[in-house]
Design an enzyme around this catalytic site. Structure first.
Site, mmCIF file in Angstrom:
data_model
loop_
_atom_site.group_PDB
_atom_site.id
_atom_site.type_symbol
_atom_site.label_atom_id
_atom_site.label_comp_id
_atom_site.label_asym_id
_atom_site.label_seq_id
_atom_site.Cartn_x
_atom_site.Cartn_y
_atom_site.Cartn_z
ATOM 1 C CG HIS A 321 -2.093 -0.904 1.109
ATOM 2 N ND1 HIS A 321 -3.143 -0.669 0.256
ATOM 3 C CD2 HIS A 321 -2.363 -2.078 1.732
ATOM 4 C CE1 HIS A 321 -4.031 -1.656 0.362
ATOM 5 N NE2 HIS A 321 -3.575 -2.528 1.249
ATOM 6 C CD GLU A 361 -6.051 -4.708 -0.340
ATOM 7 O OE1 GLU A 361 -5.006 -5.270 -0.695
ATOM 8 O OE2 GLU A 361 -6.179 -4.136 0.758
ATOM 9 C CB SER A 380 2.236 -7.188 -0.409
ATOM 10 O OG SER A 380 0.891 -7.632 -0.493
#
Ligand SMILES: [Fe+2]
Length: 488
Positions: A321, A361, A380
């Site tokens: 993020h 996301e 991630s």
């Protein structure tokens, strides 16, 4: 969220009980959180307002109006008059200060009444001496959710109340959690959770002394992903990631401190981090974005499974993020979702949570004819980042109307991703979509006071126009100066 603390506490207790009874809801994403809120809010309403207690009225039509009272205490007189009427059932009442120095107040009444009686009711209420002004609100038909009792944070410090951790996914609650049998890890999680629970707006985020295991986990994920970023991440991400390293906020060997990362973000895009103990309710999480606040976990996933996490942890937040939130355009997009969510119905919160899922996301974007990732769930996670850019999944253009209702996958890689042409077009589409959401007001964020203004009266709109006029004047002057320099 509720208008008073007691109802909020009762609702929270009810939701906690419901969550314990329905164990399948323990492991959730933001979208599942929003669905959970929809179901439990409906059940709670039934519990608080049983149908038996409601006045039975047939052939009803909605009727709503705002009255300006000379004194807020006069509201009881209006209520007692309404109570006497057999053709009326009051559904919602909400007061706002009139923003003047006296005790005048605007009170919204949402009700249903027997067809054909609206005019006589309005006449009666308007004749009461306590009323200074009455304004009828247009009938919004079946969209009853605009009458719903929804509290919203209006100042950044109100986020201290947006900490409904209904969905906390404790390692000691689920034997499938890799930390379930690790007492040291569970104690560690509790310690870090307490830091977040005790945090209040305006305080310095407390540093965490990360252990060798935690730093090793960070090193493992960081070094694997760093190899993929140049070919898989969008340019905005790579630019911010390079800056984070250059300014030594990020290094491969140590988990960064939230305090330093938050200072970095504030300099670049005005976003800041706030420590959180686990998954928040979707409404609270989205509301924080309206204030450019990102609720960020501070714990690290269990070291036995560094490549996989069953819940968001700071490795996901910091690698996925943070670099995107440093980009001013993307920061604005995130804030727009947050602002659009304020005062929205539970159904719309579900849709915003789904939009968040498929953009912030798991979003992909186009870049010089290639597909790149900008979603934190991809940036991630080594495996899904490769999968998302491979030929395996389906890809569709981002379109809020269809994206907001698309079923999602949280147990495996996504079979479908949405691709944005650019952040600019994505933002335009989101604004267009948000403008169609039914809610009783528009909102605007005031960065000087760090507060959200409700644009629900002419005074508020005129204040906004004034501040925009000043910006436009500066722009005109700037264009004129550039023009005169280029001619010279
Ligand atoms: Fe996330």
């Amino acid at each position: 969220m509720d208008t008073d603390a007691e109802t909020a506490a009762r609702r929270l207790a009810f939701q906690k009980g419901y969550s314990q009874e329905h164990g399948s809801w323990k492991h959730r994403s933001l979208i599942e959180d929003a669905k959970f809120d929809t179901v439990t809010n409906a059940e709670f309403e039934k519990l608080e307002k049983p149908d038996d207690d409601k006045k039975i009225i047939e052939n009803t039509v909605p009727l709503s109006f705002i009255v300006t009272l000379f004194d807020i205490s006069h509201v009881w007189r209006i209520l007692s008059e309404i109570e006497k009427l057999s053709q009326v059932r009051l559904e919602h009442i909400e007061s706002r200060s009139n923003n003047k120095k006296d005790r005048k107040a605007d009170v919204f009444f949402g009700m249903v009444c027997t067809e054909g009686h609206s005019d006589s009711i309005i006449k009666l209420i308007n004749s009461l001496p306590e009323i200074c002004k009455l304004k009828i609100i247009e009938d919004d038909g079946p969209d009853k959710h605009i009458y719903k009792d929804i509290w919203i944070p209006t100042h950044i410090s109100d986020l201290d109340k947006c900490n409904h951790l209904l969905t906390k996914y404790d390692p000691d609650l689920d034997f499938n959690h890799p930390g379930f049998s690790d007492k040291v890890y569970r104690n560690r999680r509790q310690h870090i959770a307490d830091l977040a629970f005790n945090y209040k707006h305006g305080e310095i985020i407390p540093d965490v002394e990360y252990s060798e295991n935690e730093n090793r986990t960070w090193f493992h994920v960081y070094s694997m992903l760093k190899k993929l970023y140049p070919t898989h991440a969008c340019k905005q991400f790579n630019r911010a990631f390079a800056k984070l390293e250059a300014e030594k906020v990020y290094s491969q060997t140590e988990v960064p401190q939230l305090r330093k990362v938050s200072e970095f973000l504030q300099r670049l895009s005005g976003f800041q981090l706030r420590p959180v103990a686990g998954l928040l309710s979707a409404r609270d999480f989205l509301a924080s974005l309206a204030f450019r606040v990102f609720q960020c976990t501070q714990y690290v996933r269990h070291h036995s499974a560094p490549e996989h996490t069953v819940e968001p942890d700071c490795v996901h937040e910091l690698l996925g993020h943070v670099p995107m939130l440093a980009d001013p355009y993307f920061a604005e997009f995130s804030q727009e979702i947050g602002l659009a969510s304020l005062g929205a119905s539970d159904e719309d919160i579900e849709k915003f949570a789904t939009l968040y899922w498929f953009t912030v996301e798991f979003g992909l974007c186009k870049e010089k004819g290639e597909i790149r990732a900008y979603g934190a769930g991809l940036l991630s996670a080594f495996g899904e980042l490769e999968h998302a850019l491979s030929d395996v999944p389906e890809r569709r253009p981002f379109d809020p109307d269809t994206t907001s209702i698309q079923p999602y996958q949280d147990q495996d890689y996504q079979p479908l991703y949405f691709v944005a042409e650019s952040f600019e077009t994505m933002m335009e589409k989101l604004r267009q979509y948000s403008s169609q959401i039914k809610r009783p007001y528009e909102v605007r964020y005031d960065p000087y006071t760090q507060s959200v203004k409700l644009l629900n009266n002419s005074e508020a709109i005129s204040e906004t126009v004034q501040s925009m006029k000043a910006d436009l004047t500066h722009l005109q002057h700037a264009i004129r100066r550039i023009h005169s320099i280029s001619i010279a």
